[in-house]
Motif scaffolding. Structure first.
Motif, mmCIF file in Angstrom:
data_model
loop_
_atom_site.group_PDB
_atom_site.id
_atom_site.type_symbol
_atom_site.label_atom_id
_atom_site.label_comp_id
_atom_site.label_asym_id
_atom_site.label_seq_id
_atom_site.Cartn_x
_atom_site.Cartn_y
_atom_site.Cartn_z
ATOM 1 N N ASN A 86 4.931 -10.749 5.657
ATOM 2 C CA ASN A 86 4.422 -10.784 4.285
ATOM 3 C C ASN A 86 5.288 -10.217 3.147
ATOM 4 N N GLY A 87 6.290 -9.270 3.400
ATOM 5 C CA GLY A 87 7.066 -8.635 2.391
ATOM 6 C C GLY A 87 6.788 -7.348 2.121
ATOM 7 N N VAL A 88 7.719 -6.499 1.372
ATOM 8 C CA VAL A 88 7.260 -5.002 1.108
ATOM 9 C C VAL A 88 6.171 -4.941 0.209
ATOM 10 N N SER A 89 6.137 -5.900 -0.846
ATOM 11 C CA SER A 89 5.013 -5.783 -2.003
ATOM 12 C C SER A 89 3.867 -6.186 -1.462
ATOM 13 N N VAL A 90 3.790 -6.981 -0.722
ATOM 14 C CA VAL A 90 2.256 -7.273 0.000
ATOM 15 C C VAL A 90 1.658 -6.262 0.981
ATOM 16 N N THR A 91 2.548 -5.730 1.645
ATOM 17 C CA THR A 91 2.276 -4.697 2.443
ATOM 18 C C THR A 91 1.841 -3.447 1.816
ATOM 19 N N SER A 92 2.491 -3.140 0.865
ATOM 20 C CA SER A 92 2.079 -1.937 0.034
ATOM 21 C C SER A 92 0.642 -2.124 -0.823
ATOM 22 N N ILE A 93 0.647 -3.384 -1.320
ATOM 23 C CA ILE A 93 -0.862 -3.995 -1.774
ATOM 24 C C ILE A 93 -1.833 -3.719 -0.903
ATOM 25 N N ALA A 94 -1.646 -4.422 0.391
ATOM 26 C CA ALA A 94 -2.985 -4.539 1.467
ATOM 27 C C ALA A 94 -3.145 -2.938 1.855
ATOM 28 N N GLY A 95 -2.159 -2.120 1.856
ATOM 29 C CA GLY A 95 -2.347 -0.749 2.562
ATOM 30 C C GLY A 95 -3.096 0.155 1.291
ATOM 31 N N LYS A 96 -2.378 0.055 0.046
ATOM 32 C CA LYS A 96 -2.945 0.778 -0.805
ATOM 33 C C LYS A 96 -3.939 0.441 -1.723
ATOM 34 N N MET A 97 -4.429 -0.647 -1.673
ATOM 35 C CA MET A 97 -5.641 -1.166 -2.359
ATOM 36 C C MET A 97 -6.763 -0.723 -1.223
ATOM 37 N N SER A 98 -6.650 -0.290 -0.094
ATOM 38 C CA SER A 98 -7.542 0.309 0.694
ATOM 39 C C SER A 98 -8.095 1.511 0.171
ATOM 40 N N PHE A 147 -2.647 -9.335 9.363
ATOM 41 C CA PHE A 147 -2.076 -8.280 9.204
ATOM 42 C C PHE A 147 -2.298 -7.230 7.877
ATOM 43 N N PRO A 148 -2.455 -8.272 6.974
ATOM 44 C CA PRO A 148 -2.777 -7.422 5.553
ATOM 45 C C PRO A 148 -4.106 -6.920 5.452
ATOM 46 N N ILE A 149 -5.328 -7.800 6.248
ATOM 47 C CA ILE A 149 -6.518 -7.310 6.283
ATOM 48 C C ILE A 149 -6.733 -6.002 7.511
ATOM 49 N N LEU A 150 -6.271 -6.171 8.384
ATOM 50 C CA LEU A 150 -6.077 -5.037 9.357
ATOM 51 C C LEU A 150 -5.436 -3.710 8.698
ATOM 52 N N LEU A 151 -4.258 -3.800 7.859
ATOM 53 C CA LEU A 151 -3.850 -2.766 7.336
ATOM 54 C C LEU A 151 -4.693 -2.242 6.229
ATOM 55 N N PHE A 152 -5.472 -2.970 5.747
ATOM 56 C CA PHE A 152 -6.385 -2.561 4.581
ATOM 57 C C PHE A 152 -7.307 -1.805 5.053
ATOM 58 N N LEU A 153 -8.164 -2.357 6.126
ATOM 59 C CA LEU A 153 -9.203 -1.526 6.913
ATOM 60 C C LEU A 153 -8.638 0.024 7.386
ATOM 61 N N THR A 243 -6.352 6.893 -5.959
ATOM 62 C CA THR A 243 -6.109 5.774 -7.160
ATOM 63 C C THR A 243 -4.837 5.861 -7.623
ATOM 64 N N ILE A 244 -4.708 7.207 -8.209
ATOM 65 C CA ILE A 244 -3.195 7.101 -8.833
ATOM 66 C C ILE A 244 -2.089 6.914 -7.856
ATOM 67 N N ASN A 245 -2.388 7.482 -6.699
ATOM 68 C CA ASN A 245 -1.349 7.574 -5.673
ATOM 69 C C ASN A 245 -1.138 6.345 -5.097
ATOM 70 N N ASN A 246 -2.039 5.430 -5.089
ATOM 71 C CA ASN A 246 -1.947 4.267 -4.605
ATOM 72 C C ASN A 246 -1.621 3.162 -5.524
ATOM 73 N N VAL A 247 -1.773 3.235 -6.718
ATOM 74 C CA VAL A 247 -1.308 2.222 -7.679
ATOM 75 C C VAL A 247 0.155 2.269 -8.088
ATOM 76 N N ILE A 280 -7.147 -0.565 -10.323
ATOM 77 C CA ILE A 280 -6.775 1.002 -9.924
ATOM 78 C C ILE A 280 -6.971 1.779 -11.400
ATOM 79 N N ILE A 281 -6.376 0.959 -12.382
ATOM 80 C CA ILE A 281 -6.525 1.679 -13.799
ATOM 81 C C ILE A 281 -7.840 2.042 -14.127
ATOM 82 N N LEU A 282 -8.771 1.145 -13.848
ATOM 83 C CA LEU A 282 -10.296 1.168 -14.002
ATOM 84 C C LEU A 282 -10.710 2.385 -13.644
#
Length: 286
Positions: A86-98, A147-153, A243-247, A280-282
């Motif tokens: 899925n790419g670097v950006s999708v990986t970081s989003i799926a992982g860090k939006m957790s 994979f993004p969903i599993l990474l999120f959880l 949240t600061i870390n992840n965004v 994340i900002i909210l």
């Protein structure tokens, strides 16, 4: 705040390294095992208080490290697959939006603040996970969304348990040896899986897999160390810190994916990124 900044930088480095795994055809499992051996070694060598390895099981945080070690192997493998498919950006989003998972438990377990803004941010983040993970050029039946969903959880569970164990059982002097122990446990689980795989299909380990594991192990160790040290800062709610870390990791990883790997975003992906940052900002403002 320096610990938080360092954790962000080293965590972003993990996503970039995983992207190179796909480019150079690295055996993910072998590299992950080496990575954990390296991180385990660093943890014990750099520990402020020495504890004999054979007495680690007596420490109050041992069972937490045991669970986290097993989770680390699973989530790292999923992270690598997500970065490649899925790419670097999708990986970081799926992982860090957790982050919504530890934020939720932070509110329940530690009575941290809750408001309309924080709830709105969590909802934005959940929608962002889906939109940013959709790859319109691939068939979702091949695991594009899985994979993004599993990474999120998995990532959310790790952050939640890490915060719980750190708060209740880990002495400030034991951060390095605690981290080294969970890395060592992760290495054991990885070696067992690798051993079973090798018995079924024997093959050489490969020097490039060892080098890749070393390259991954160093930033992996420091990303956890600095995150735990940041969590130890008093009067700083874990929901805000996560949240600061992840965004920040999402933003930096997205820029890396776009600038260095020329990753392409669909309109849905772009909306997902915007919602991720907004969510994340909210939460942070709340």
């Amino acid at each position: 705040m320096i610990f938080l900044l360092l954790s962000i930088l080293f965590s972003t480095g993990l996503f970039v390294i995983f992207k190179f795994f796909g480019i150079y055809k690295i055996d993910v499992l072998k590299a992950i095992v080496v990575n954990y051996i390296v991180a385990f070694t660093m943890g014990f060598l750099l520990a402020e208080r020495q504890i004999p390895i054979h007495k680690i099981y007596l420490e109050p945080w041992f069972f937490g490290a045991l669970f986290l070690g097993a989770m680390f192997v699973s989530v790292f493998f999923v992270m690598a697959m997500t970065a490649q498919k899925n790419g670097v950006s999708v990986t970081s989003i799926a992982g860090k939006m957790s982050v919504v998972i530890p934020v939720f438990f932070g509110i329940i377990l530690y009575k941290e603040s809750v408001s309309f803004l924080k709830i709105s941010g969590i909802l934005f983040a959940l929608v962002a996970v889906y939109l940013s993970s959709v790859n319109e050029e691939k068939n979702t039946k091949n695991g594009t969304l899985l994979f993004p969903i599993l990474l999120f959880l998995g990532s959310g569970i790790i952050d939640t348990v890490l915060k719980f164990v750190q708060t209740n059982y880990v002495d400030d002097r034991d951060v390095s040896i605690f981290s080294g122990s969970l890395f060592g446990i992760a290495a054991i689980f990885g070696l067992i899986i690798l051993g079973i795989k090798t018995l079924k299909k024997p093959e050489k380990f490969g020097y490039k897999n060892i080098l890749a594991g070393v390259a991954l192990g160093v930033p992996n160790y420091f990303s956890i160390i600095f995150l735990i040290k940041a969590l130890q800062i008093k009067n700083f709610e874990s929901s805000t810190l996560f949240t600061i870390n992840n965004v920040a990791i999402v933003i930096v990883s997205t820029l890396v994916g776009l600038l260095f790997f020329k990753e392409k975003f669909s309109n849905k992906n772009k909306i997902g990124v915007v919602l991720a940052v907004l969510g994340i900002i909210l939460v942070t403002i709340a």
